[in-house]
Scaffold this motif. Structure first.
Motif, PDB file in Angstrom:
ATOM      1  N   UNK A  40      38.412 -20.637  23.182  1.00 46.05           N
ATOM      2  CA  UNK A  40      37.251 -21.164  22.522  1.00 46.05           C
ATOM      3  C   UNK A  40      36.425 -21.680  23.527  1.00 46.05           C
ATOM      4  N   UNK A  41      36.997 -22.456  24.421  1.00 42.78           N
ATOM      5  CA  UNK A  41      36.173 -22.907  25.414  1.00 42.78           C
ATOM      6  C   UNK A  41      35.340 -21.924  26.405  1.00 42.78           C
ATOM      7  N   UNK A  42      36.196 -20.705  26.790  1.00 44.13           N
ATOM      8  CA  UNK A  42      35.578 -19.786  27.434  1.00 44.13           C
ATOM      9  C   UNK A  42      34.617 -18.916  27.180  1.00 44.13           C
ATOM     10  N   UNK A  48      26.364 -18.639  28.401  1.00 43.86           N
ATOM     11  CA  UNK A  48      25.392 -18.934  29.082  1.00 43.86           C
ATOM     12  C   UNK A  48      24.259 -19.750  28.560  1.00 43.86           C
ATOM     13  N   UNK A  49      24.627 -20.745  27.560  1.00 45.77           N
ATOM     14  CA  UNK A  49      23.576 -21.695  26.987  1.00 45.77           C
ATOM     15  C   UNK A  49      24.070 -22.866  26.659  1.00 45.77           C
ATOM     16  N   UNK A  50      25.395 -23.073  27.139  1.00 45.21           N
ATOM     17  CA  UNK A  50      25.734 -24.552  27.147  1.00 45.21           C
ATOM     18  C   UNK A  50      25.978 -25.264  28.479  1.00 45.21           C
ATOM     19  N   UNK A  51      25.328 -26.617  28.576  1.00 44.60           N
ATOM     20  CA  UNK A  51      25.514 -27.167  29.582  1.00 44.60           C
ATOM     21  C   UNK A  51      26.682 -27.878  30.140  1.00 44.60           C
ATOM     22  N   UNK A  52      27.304 -28.439  28.877  1.00 42.88           N
ATOM     23  CA  UNK A  52      28.533 -29.229  28.951  1.00 42.88           C
ATOM     24  C   UNK A  52      29.566 -28.931  27.733  1.00 42.88           C
ATOM     25  N   UNK A  53      30.878 -29.094  28.053  1.00 42.49           N
ATOM     26  CA  UNK A  53      31.725 -28.823  27.105  1.00 42.49           C
ATOM     27  C   UNK A  53      32.693 -30.265  26.983  1.00 42.49           C
ATOM     28  N   UNK A  54      32.616 -30.668  25.677  1.00 38.99           N
ATOM     29  CA  UNK A  54      33.511 -31.740  25.525  1.00 38.99           C
ATOM     30  C   UNK A  54      34.789 -31.510  24.359  1.00 38.99           C
ATOM     31  N   UNK A  65      45.646 -31.386  29.068  1.00 40.08           N
ATOM     32  CA  UNK A  65      44.722 -30.443  28.757  1.00 40.08           C
ATOM     33  C   UNK A  65      43.410 -30.490  29.765  1.00 40.08           C
ATOM     34  N   UNK A  66      43.181 -31.545  30.438  1.00 42.32           N
ATOM     35  CA  UNK A  66      42.272 -31.558  31.578  1.00 42.32           C
ATOM     36  C   UNK A  66      42.974 -30.958  32.834  1.00 42.32           C
ATOM     37  N   UNK A  67      44.161 -30.830  32.790  1.00 42.18           N
ATOM     38  CA  UNK A  67      44.787 -29.984  33.926  1.00 42.18           C
ATOM     39  C   UNK A  67      44.599 -28.418  33.708  1.00 42.18           C
ATOM     40  N   UNK A  68      44.440 -28.043  32.281  1.00 41.07           N
ATOM     41  CA  UNK A  68      44.348 -26.823  31.880  1.00 41.07           C
ATOM     42  C   UNK A  68      42.961 -26.044  31.663  1.00 41.07           C
ATOM     43  N   UNK A  69      42.179 -27.051  31.654  1.00 42.30           N
ATOM     44  CA  UNK A  69      40.634 -26.308  31.373  1.00 42.30           C
ATOM     45  C   UNK A  69      39.952 -26.189  32.540  1.00 42.30           C
ATOM     46  N   UNK A  70      38.872 -25.327  32.532  1.00 41.15           N
ATOM     47  CA  UNK A  70      38.050 -25.162  33.621  1.00 41.15           C
ATOM     48  C   UNK A  70      37.315 -26.542  34.032  1.00 41.15           C
ATOM     49  N   UNK A  71      36.984 -26.345  35.619  1.00 44.80           N
ATOM     50  CA  UNK A  71      36.154 -27.704  36.023  1.00 44.80           C
ATOM     51  C   UNK A  71      35.197 -28.063  35.363  1.00 44.80           C
ATOM     52  N   UNK A 229      37.200 -12.780  28.500  1.00 42.02           N
ATOM     53  CA  UNK A 229      37.874 -14.076  29.074  1.00 42.02           C
ATOM     54  C   UNK A 229      37.946 -14.202  30.376  1.00 42.02           C
ATOM     55  N   UNK A 230      36.745 -14.396  31.069  1.00 44.44           N
ATOM     56  CA  UNK A 230      36.620 -14.526  32.531  1.00 44.44           C
ATOM     57  C   UNK A 230      36.711 -15.856  33.317  1.00 44.44           C
ATOM     58  N   UNK A 231      37.073 -16.728  32.324  1.00 43.92           N
ATOM     59  CA  UNK A 231      37.049 -18.427  32.666  1.00 43.92           C
ATOM     60  C   UNK A 231      35.896 -18.823  33.599  1.00 43.92           C
ATOM     61  N   UNK A 232      34.515 -18.457  32.986  1.00 37.26           N
ATOM     62  CA  UNK A 232      33.568 -18.784  33.787  1.00 37.26           C
ATOM     63  C   UNK A 232      33.302 -20.360  33.790  1.00 37.26           C
ATOM     64  N   UNK A 233      32.493 -20.837  35.030  1.00 36.57           N
ATOM     65  CA  UNK A 233      32.663 -22.326  35.306  1.00 36.57           C
ATOM     66  C   UNK A 233      31.424 -22.609  34.582  1.00 36.57           C
ATOM     67  N   UNK A 234      31.068 -23.824  34.322  1.00 33.84           N
ATOM     68  CA  UNK A 234      29.697 -24.512  34.012  1.00 33.84           C
ATOM     69  C   UNK A 234      28.832 -24.434  35.056  1.00 33.84           C
ATOM     70  N   UNK A 235      27.530 -24.295  34.845  1.00 33.00           N
ATOM     71  CA  UNK A 235      26.441 -24.287  36.003  1.00 33.00           C
ATOM     72  C   UNK A 235      26.098 -22.720  36.001  1.00 33.00           C
ATOM     73  N   UNK A 236      26.663 -21.930  35.159  1.00 31.27           N
ATOM     74  CA  UNK A 236      26.305 -20.414  35.563  1.00 31.27           C
ATOM     75  C   UNK A 236      25.098 -20.080  34.756  1.00 31.27           C
ATOM     76  N   UNK A 237      24.568 -21.041  33.844  1.00 33.89           N
ATOM     77  CA  UNK A 237      23.723 -20.481  32.751  1.00 33.89           C
ATOM     78  C   UNK A 237      22.016 -21.409  33.377  1.00 33.89           C
TER      79      UNK A 237
END
Length: 237
Positions: A40-42, A48-54, A65-71, A229-237
Motif C-alpha cells: 500500500x505504501x509503495x 508521484x503525488x504524495x509528499x509524505x506518508x505516515x 515497521x520503521x526498519x521495513x518501510x522506505x526512507x 512494486x518498485x519501492x520508490x522513494x519520497x521526493x520523486x514527485x
C-alpha cells in the motif's frame, strides 16, 4: 509537484483484521513476498503525488515497521479503534494541506487512482472518494432478517480508498466526531461537508477474507502489477 498543497497520506494499520483469519494483524500478511502494508505504501509513493506518508501501527510494532518501510516514511503508534489511529496520523501531520486516508488492506490500488483523487482535490474539491458501481442487488433488512426495502442500484456506489480531504476539513470532522464511522467521509458528511466522487478501480478492492487474499495473490502474479512494486522513494514527485 505544486508545493502550495502539501499532500500527506495516512495509512492506518493498527487493526487486527480478524475476518481474514491469518493469525496476525491483516496489514502484516504477505502478498508476493511483501506485506500488504508495504504494498500500500509503495502504491502511494509510485503515484508521484504524495509528499509524505505516515503509517499508523500497533505500538509494539513501531520499531519493526520503521526498519521495513522506505526512507522518509513516518511510523507512529495507533489506538484501539480506527478513528483513534487516524487521529494519531492527523496529529503527526500538522503541515499537511491535503490529507489522504488509505487502507493498507487495499494493497493493489493502482497509483493512477491515487493521482485521480489528488487531482480532484487540487481542482477545488474539499472531500473526494473513489467509487465503483454496485453489481449486486442490495436489500435493507430489519433485526429479524426480514427485507424492508430494495434501494435503487443505479444510485448506489461502493467506496474505496484513498479518501482525500482538505486537511482543515478532516481535522474539523475528527474534532467533532463523537462515535465511530465506517469511513472518514462519513465523518465529513456529519458536519455538512460535501463529498465528491471520482472513478475507482476494481484492483482497489479491500482484502478482508481468505477469498479476497487468494484473489489478490493470483492478481499479484500479473506482470503489470509485479512491475509496479518498485519501492520508490519520497521526493520523486
Amino acid at each position: 509537484m505544486n508545493n502550495v498543497d502539501r499532500v500527506v497520506a495516512l495509512v492506518p494499520a493498527a487493526g487486527q483484521g480478524v475476518r481474514l483469519g491469518a493469525g496476525m494483524p491483516k496489514a502484516f500478511v504477505t502478498l508476493g513476498g511483501e506485506t500488504l502494508l508495504r504494498l500500500a505504501v509503495d502504491g502511494l509513493l509510485a503515484s508521484g503525488v504524495v509528499d509524505r506518508v505516515v503509517v499508523i501501527v500497533p505500538a509494539d510494532r513501531v520499531p519493526e515497521v520503521r526498519g521495513e518501510l522506505p526512507d522518509g516514511v513516518d511510523v507512529v503508534a495507533g489506538g484501539a479503534e480506527r478513528t483513534d489511529s487516524v487521529r494519531a496520523g492527523i496529529a503527526a501531520a500538522p503541515d499537511a494541506d491535503l490529507l489522504l486516508v488509505h487502507d493498507a488492506a487495499r494493497a493493489l490500488t493502482p497509483p493512477e487512482l491515487i493521482a485521480r483523487v489528488v487531482a480532484a482535490l487540487r481542482a477545488g474539491r474539499s472531500a473526494v472518494v473513489p467509487v465503483v458501481p454496485v453489481a449486486d442487488t442490495v436489500k435493507t433488512v430489519d433485526p429479524l432478517g426480514v427485507v424492508t426495502g430494495t434501494p435503487e442500484r443505479s444510485e448506489l456506489r461502493a467506496v474505496q480508498t484513498p479518501q482525500g480531504f482538505s486537511a482543515d476539513l478532516l481535522r474539523r470532522a475528527y474534532a467533532a466526531a463523537e462515535s465511530v464511522a465506517t469511513d472518514d467521509a462519513g465523518l465529513v458528511e456529519r458536519i455538512g461537508g460535501p463529498v465528491h466522487t471520482v472513478a475507482g478501480d476494481p484492483l482497489a478492492f479491500k482484502i478482508t477474507t481468505a477469498l479476497d487474499l487468494a484473489l489478490a495473490r493470483a492478481l499479484s502474479e500479473e506482470p503489470a502489477i509485479r512491475q509496479r512494486g518498485s519501492h520508490q522513494k519520497l521526493g520523486s514527485c
